[in-house]
Design a protein around this motif. Structure first.
Motif, PDB file in Angstrom:
ATOM      1  N   VAL A 234       0.828  -1.200   0.000  1.00 58.15           N
ATOM      2  CA  VAL A 234       0.000   0.000   0.000  1.00 58.15           C
ATOM      3  C   VAL A 234       0.863   1.251   0.000  1.00 58.15           C
ATOM      4  O   VAL A 234       0.609   2.207  -0.748  1.00 58.15           O
ATOM      5  CB  VAL A 234      -0.948   0.008   1.216  1.00 58.15           C
ATOM      6  N   THR A 235       1.883   1.260   0.844  1.00 53.64           N
ATOM      7  CA  THR A 235       2.774   2.427   0.919  1.00 53.64           C
ATOM      8  C   THR A 235       3.408   2.712  -0.433  1.00 53.64           C
ATOM      9  O   THR A 235       3.465   3.866  -0.886  1.00 53.64           O
ATOM     10  CB  THR A 235       3.867   2.201   1.976  1.00 53.64           C
ATOM     11  N   ASN A 236       3.892   1.672  -1.100  1.00 52.01           N
ATOM     12  CA  ASN A 236       4.527   1.863  -2.406  1.00 52.01           C
ATOM     13  C   ASN A 236       3.526   2.299  -3.471  1.00 52.01           C
ATOM     14  O   ASN A 236       3.855   3.093  -4.360  1.00 52.01           O
ATOM     15  CB  ASN A 236       5.233   0.581  -2.838  1.00 52.01           C
ATOM     16  N   LEU A 237       2.287   1.796  -3.389  1.00 55.96           N
ATOM     17  CA  LEU A 237       1.257   2.240  -4.323  1.00 55.96           C
ATOM     18  C   LEU A 237       1.002   3.735  -4.175  1.00 55.96           C
ATOM     19  O   LEU A 237       0.881   4.468  -5.163  1.00 55.96           O
ATOM     20  CB  LEU A 237      -0.045   1.473  -4.073  1.00 55.96           C
ATOM     21  N   LEU A 238       0.925   4.195  -2.925  1.00 58.51           N
ATOM     22  CA  LEU A 238       0.667   5.604  -2.676  1.00 58.51           C
ATOM     23  C   LEU A 238       1.838   6.480  -3.127  1.00 58.51           C
ATOM     24  O   LEU A 238       1.646   7.593  -3.634  1.00 58.51           O
ATOM     25  CB  LEU A 238       0.380   5.840  -1.192  1.00 58.51           C
ATOM     26  N   VAL A 244      -5.222   6.035  -4.283  1.00 61.00           N
ATOM     27  CA  VAL A 244      -5.388   6.665  -2.971  1.00 61.00           C
ATOM     28  C   VAL A 244      -5.980   5.662  -1.982  1.00 61.00           C
ATOM     29  O   VAL A 244      -6.440   4.590  -2.369  1.00 61.00           O
ATOM     30  CB  VAL A 244      -6.288   7.920  -3.061  1.00 61.00           C
ATOM     31  N   GLU A 245      -5.993   6.048  -0.720  1.00 63.87           N
ATOM     32  CA  GLU A 245      -6.517   5.177   0.335  1.00 63.87           C
ATOM     33  C   GLU A 245      -7.402   5.982   1.273  1.00 63.87           C
ATOM     34  O   GLU A 245      -7.096   7.124   1.611  1.00 63.87           O
ATOM     35  CB  GLU A 245      -5.368   4.560   1.134  1.00 63.87           C
ATOM     36  N   LEU A 246      -8.499   5.380   1.707  1.00 65.89           N
ATOM     37  CA  LEU A 246      -9.370   6.008   2.698  1.00 65.89           C
ATOM     38  C   LEU A 246      -8.776   5.854   4.096  1.00 65.89           C
ATOM     39  O   LEU A 246      -8.137   4.845   4.391  1.00 65.89           O
ATOM     40  CB  LEU A 246     -10.756   5.364   2.684  1.00 65.89           C
TER      41      LEU A 246
END
Length: 301
Positions: A234-238, A244-246
């Protein structure tokens, strides 16, 4: 007569206010009032006068104040003798959370002889574990719009919810997002974004989207492009994509060490009530109070 009634009475005397006593006792003002009224009924005497200027101890209340303090002091001595050599136990239920884990580590560092049990689950599982005595407290959050209904539901389990803070829903964005320079985002803009879902963290709403409805956000209409339980992914995707993430808008976010920002959502009903559930008429242990103070401080940042 119960020790709890004496504790509430003495605390109310010391604080000079039912609301201040409730804060110190980690409960609600109506609950403090209920317990003290039950004591007055049992003693067949009035302990406080409720005036416009606040709480005033009656002459009868003053006459038994020191006796009540001594009883509580002696009860505490007896408890310490009984538990001498045995580790105290702190049991807590919550959503899976790195932040909760960090606070539990801090609790252990300050109390090396403690035994900690951390149970994780959904809202229903957390409240059930507390209702059955598996956990002393359950940490969770509820949409402010649903809070009244939630309190009514858990009252049937003989539980109460103590709010510690209200926080807005937000999204986390990285430097590749066209929203990176913004401070907030509208509800309408959410539906043009692509999301990652599945990170099991207390301060990420993806863990139980089906159980929490935040205002007018229709979660089922959002575009979830990635499902994962890997925080590293998730961190790398962001950081490297426009996904994005909620989450929940905190000054000290879980991504504070990265080039990732949190944008609050511009909507009246996107506030979440964060707090804990406990059995009605129960008093938190000192260890539970210490943990709640850690969480309260973190939420105040």
């Amino acid at each position: 007569m119960e020790l709890k009634q004496l504790e509430y009475f003495v605390t109310a005397c010391d604080c000079g206010s039912l609301s201040k006593a409730a804060i110190k006792l980690y409960t609600t003002q109506p609950n403090v009032s209920k317990v003290i009224k039950a004591l007055e009924k049992e003693l067949e005497n009035t302990l406080f006068e409720r005036t416009n200027k606040g709480l005033k101890v009656t002459s009868y209340g003053q006459s038994i104040y020191e006796y009540a303090k001594n009883i509580l002091k002696n009860a505490n001595l007896i408890t310490n003798i009984e538990t001498e050599g045995k580790p105290s136990v702190f049991t807590i239920s919550s959503y899976p959370s790195n932040i909760i884990a960090t606070l539990l580590v801090k609790l252990y560092q300050n109390n090396p002889n403690i035994l900690i049990e951390n149970h994780q689950g959904t809202v229903d599982e957390i409240t059930t574990q507390v209702a059955h005595g598996i956990s002393q407290i359950g940490i969770l959050y509820v949409s402010e719009k649903q809070l009244a209904a939630f309190r009514h539901i858990i009252s049937h389990k003989k539980l109460e919810f103590i709010e510690l803070a209200k926080k807005q829903a937000c999204i986390y964005v990285g430097p590749n997002s066209p929203l990176y320079s913004k401070k907030s985002i509208s509800i309408e803009d959410l539906f043009s974004l692509r999301f990652v879902r599945g990170l099991n963290d207390f301060f990420s709403m993806e863990h139980h989207l089906d159980e929490v409805n935040v205002g007018t956000i229709g979660f089922e209409k959002l575009d979830f492009a990635v499902y994962t339980n890997s925080e590293h992914f998730v961190t790398n995707l962001l950081l490297k994509t426009d996904i994005v993430e909620l989450g929940i808008n905190l000054a000290s976010s879980k991504y504070h060490q990265y080039d990732i920002k949190n944008l609050w959502i511009e909507e009246e009903y996107t506030y979440l009530s964060i707090g804990y559930v406990m059995e009605k008429d129960h008093v938190l242990t000192n260890t539970a109070k210490e943990f709640v103070e850690y969480l309260k401080y973190m939420l105040s940042l």
